[in-house]
Design a protein around this motif. Sequence first.
Motif, mmCIF file in Angstrom:
data_model
loop_
_atom_site.group_PDB
_atom_site.id
_atom_site.type_symbol
_atom_site.label_atom_id
_atom_site.label_comp_id
_atom_site.label_asym_id
_atom_site.label_seq_id
_atom_site.Cartn_x
_atom_site.Cartn_y
_atom_site.Cartn_z
ATOM 1 N N THR A 18 0.829 -1.203 0.000
ATOM 2 C CA THR A 18 0.000 0.000 0.000
ATOM 3 C C THR A 18 0.866 1.257 0.000
ATOM 4 O OG1 THR A 18 -0.128 0.148 2.409
ATOM 5 C CG2 THR A 18 -1.814 -1.193 1.306
ATOM 6 N N ILE A 19 0.276 2.324 -0.454
ATOM 7 C CA ILE A 19 0.973 3.617 -0.456
ATOM 8 C C ILE A 19 1.292 4.027 0.983
ATOM 9 C CG2 ILE A 19 0.728 6.065 -1.001
ATOM 10 C CD1 ILE A 19 -1.031 5.185 -3.383
ATOM 11 N N THR A 20 0.391 3.723 1.900
ATOM 12 C CA THR A 20 0.609 4.057 3.312
ATOM 13 C C THR A 20 1.852 3.365 3.852
ATOM 14 O OG1 THR A 20 -1.768 4.329 3.642
ATOM 15 C CG2 THR A 20 -0.426 4.020 5.613
ATOM 16 N N LYS A 24 5.486 5.018 4.980
ATOM 17 C CA LYS A 24 6.124 4.792 6.279
ATOM 18 C C LYS A 24 7.571 4.348 6.107
ATOM 19 C CE LYS A 24 1.976 3.693 8.896
ATOM 20 N NZ LYS A 24 1.246 2.659 9.635
ATOM 21 N N LEU A 25 7.816 3.516 5.126
ATOM 22 C CA LEU A 25 9.188 3.085 4.853
ATOM 23 C C LEU A 25 10.037 4.265 4.397
ATOM 24 C CD1 LEU A 25 8.515 -0.267 2.975
ATOM 25 C CD2 LEU A 25 9.557 -0.014 5.239
ATOM 26 N N ALA A 30 8.637 3.219 9.761
ATOM 27 C CA ALA A 30 8.466 1.770 9.882
ATOM 28 C C ALA A 30 9.581 1.210 10.758
ATOM 29 C CB ALA A 30 8.502 1.112 8.509
ATOM 30 N N LYS A 31 9.233 0.237 11.576
ATOM 31 C CA LYS A 31 10.220 -0.362 12.473
ATOM 32 C C LYS A 31 10.903 -1.562 11.850
ATOM 33 C CE LYS A 31 8.008 1.345 16.535
ATOM 34 N NZ LYS A 31 8.641 1.759 17.717
ATOM 35 N N ALA A 32 10.326 -2.100 10.796
ATOM 36 C CA ALA A 32 10.889 -3.285 10.155
ATOM 37 C C ALA A 32 10.457 -3.330 8.694
ATOM 38 C CB ALA A 32 10.408 -4.548 10.874
ATOM 39 N N ILE A 33 11.173 -4.137 7.927
ATOM 40 C CA ILE A 33 10.816 -4.368 6.527
ATOM 41 C C ILE A 33 11.117 -5.827 6.209
ATOM 42 C CG2 ILE A 33 13.060 -3.573 5.704
ATOM 43 C CD1 ILE A 33 11.639 -2.592 3.139
ATOM 44 N N ARG A 34 10.236 -6.455 5.492
ATOM 45 C CA ARG A 34 10.461 -7.844 5.073
ATOM 46 C C ARG A 34 11.500 -7.861 3.967
ATOM 47 N NH1 ARG A 34 4.277 -10.091 4.652
ATOM 48 N NH2 ARG A 34 3.918 -10.090 6.897
#
Length: 59
Positions: A18-20, A24-25, A30-34
């Motif tokens: 999502t754009i949201t 955040k990234l 964002a606290k994490a990313i896959r």
Amino acid sequence: MAKRKISLNELSERVGITITNLSKLKTGKAKAIRFTTLDAICKALDCTPADLLDYNNEE
């Protein structure tokens, strides 16, 4: 993204998030990313994770 002339909307569609979440990234909220998401972003922008990530060792 500006260097590649790609909008947030277009990158969101290419990556499949999502754009949201992408926003955040982008803003660092964002606290994490896959790893799969990071890989998809790198493929869409033709870059490496090192181009996108910044390590900050604050405790």
